[in-house]
Write a protein that holds these residues in place. Structure first.
Motif, PDB file in Angstrom:
ATOM      1  N   PHE A 218       0.844  -1.192   0.000  1.00 25.37           N
ATOM      2  CA  PHE A 218       0.000   0.000   0.000  1.00 25.37           C
ATOM      3  C   PHE A 218       0.880   1.244   0.000  1.00 25.37           C
ATOM      4  O   PHE A 218       0.744   2.130   0.828  1.00 25.37           O
ATOM      5  N   GLY A 219       1.784   1.295  -0.959  1.00 28.57           N
ATOM      6  CA  GLY A 219       2.726   2.396  -1.053  1.00 28.57           C
ATOM      7  C   GLY A 219       2.710   3.043  -2.418  1.00 28.57           C
ATOM      8  O   GLY A 219       1.674   3.118  -3.080  1.00 28.57           O
TER       9      GLY A 219
ATOM     10  N   ASN B  91     -11.268   1.525   9.120  1.00 31.40           N
ATOM     11  CA  ASN B  91     -10.959   1.908   7.749  1.00 31.40           C
ATOM     12  C   ASN B  91      -9.451   1.965   7.556  1.00 31.40           C
ATOM     13  O   ASN B  91      -8.732   2.519   8.384  1.00 31.40           O
ATOM     14  N   PHE B  92      -9.000   1.386   6.439  1.00 26.90           N
ATOM     15  CA  PHE B  92      -7.574   1.325   6.177  1.00 26.90           C
ATOM     16  C   PHE B  92      -7.248   1.995   4.852  1.00 26.90           C
ATOM     17  O   PHE B  92      -8.080   2.051   3.952  1.00 26.90           O
ATOM     18  N   VAL B  93      -6.020   2.467   4.737  1.00 25.73           N
ATOM     19  CA  VAL B  93      -5.520   3.042   3.494  1.00 25.73           C
ATOM     20  C   VAL B  93      -5.150   1.883   2.583  1.00 25.73           C
ATOM     21  O   VAL B  93      -4.350   1.025   2.962  1.00 25.73           O
ATOM     22  N   ARG B  94      -5.745   1.841   1.407  1.00 22.99           N
ATOM     23  CA  ARG B  94      -5.448   0.767   0.456  1.00 22.99           C
ATOM     24  C   ARG B  94      -5.031   1.325  -0.898  1.00 22.99           C
ATOM     25  O   ARG B  94      -5.269   0.716  -1.918  1.00 22.99           O
TER      26      ARG B  94
ATOM     27  N   GLY C  89      -3.479   4.057  -7.973  1.00 21.57           N
ATOM     28  CA  GLY C  89      -4.803   3.459  -7.882  1.00 21.57           C
ATOM     29  C   GLY C  89      -5.125   3.035  -6.466  1.00 21.57           C
ATOM     30  O   GLY C  89      -4.458   3.429  -5.509  1.00 21.57           O
ATOM     31  N   THR C  90      -6.141   2.201  -6.350  1.00 25.99           N
ATOM     32  CA  THR C  90      -6.620   1.755  -5.041  1.00 25.99           C
ATOM     33  C   THR C  90      -7.056   0.303  -5.120  1.00 25.99           C
ATOM     34  O   THR C  90      -7.616  -0.131  -6.118  1.00 25.99           O
TER      35      THR C  90
ATOM     36  N   TYR D  51      -7.553  -4.342  -7.966  1.00 23.49           N
ATOM     37  CA  TYR D  51      -6.866  -3.068  -8.144  1.00 23.49           C
ATOM     38  C   TYR D  51      -7.594  -2.229  -9.188  1.00 23.49           C
ATOM     39  O   TYR D  51      -7.850  -2.685 -10.298  1.00 23.49           O
ATOM     40  N   MET D  52      -7.935  -1.025  -8.796  1.00 23.72           N
ATOM     41  CA  MET D  52      -8.582  -0.067  -9.697  1.00 23.72           C
ATOM     42  C   MET D  52      -7.574   1.044  -9.961  1.00 23.72           C
ATOM     43  O   MET D  52      -7.403   1.947  -9.132  1.00 23.72           O
ATOM     44  N   GLY D  53      -6.866   0.948 -11.083  1.00 23.24           N
ATOM     45  CA  GLY D  53      -5.856   1.932 -11.432  1.00 23.24           C
ATOM     46  C   GLY D  53      -6.442   3.105 -12.174  1.00 23.24           C
ATOM     47  O   GLY D  53      -7.523   3.032 -12.755  1.00 23.24           O
ATOM     48  N   LYS D  54      -5.713   4.196 -12.124  1.00 21.82           N
ATOM     49  CA  LYS D  54      -6.129   5.388 -12.856  1.00 21.82           C
ATOM     50  C   LYS D  54      -5.369   5.423 -14.172  1.00 21.82           C
ATOM     51  O   LYS D  54      -4.184   5.175 -14.230  1.00 21.82           O
TER      52      LYS D  54
END
Length: 143
Positions: free
Chosen positions: A44-45, A78-81, A86-87, A113-116
């Motif tokens: 998650f970096g 809630n966590f940072v993913r 992306g996320t 994974y939902m990339g931009k």
């Protein structure tokens, strides 16, 4: 001490086996598998999934990664993913993982994974495992 990986060995653990390995790691115990089978990594970096997963030759990879909580509350769920640009998005709720006696020992969550942007290098899937409770006992030793 980790056992060497024999030629032709395929690492294909069941969900409950992964939970017990995670428990050993969380308790600071050594793992009974080669450290290259489950690597430590910041999933998650700033790196994109294909940069992380592309380092190995295996199609399925296993990692230990620490989740980062959102905000200042240590009690929030809630966590940072985020990863790279992306996320990782959850596809379902927490799926319980049970031991042989039917006791819940952990949970699994499926993420995609939902990339931009248009170039996300295919579809990336991840299964995230969590321990359940602090009274979980490791399995009996096999000697």
């Amino acid at each position: 001490m980790a056992l060497p990986v024999p030629y032709g060995f395929t690492f294909n653990p069941k969900d409950h086996e992964l939970i017990y390995l995670l428990l050993r790691k969380a308790n600071g115990n050594s793992l009974p598998v080669d450290e290259h089978l489950i690597e430590e990594c910041d999933l998650f970096g700033k790196e994109e999934p294909w940069e992380i997963f592309g380092r190995g030759t295996e199609k399925t990879r296993y990692f230990f990664a620490k989740l980062k909580k959102k905000g200042k509350s240590a009690h929030g769920s809630n966590f940072v993913r985020t990863a790279g640009k992306g996320t990782w998005k959850g596809q379902d709720g927490m799926i319980p993982i049970k031991d042989d006696q039917g006791k819940t020992i952990g949970f699994k969550k499926n993420l995609i994974y939902m990339g931009k942007g248009p170039n996300t290098h295919g579809r990336w899937l991840m299964k995230e495992y969590h321990l359940h409770g602090v009274s979980l006992q490791p399995p009996p030793k096999v000697e």
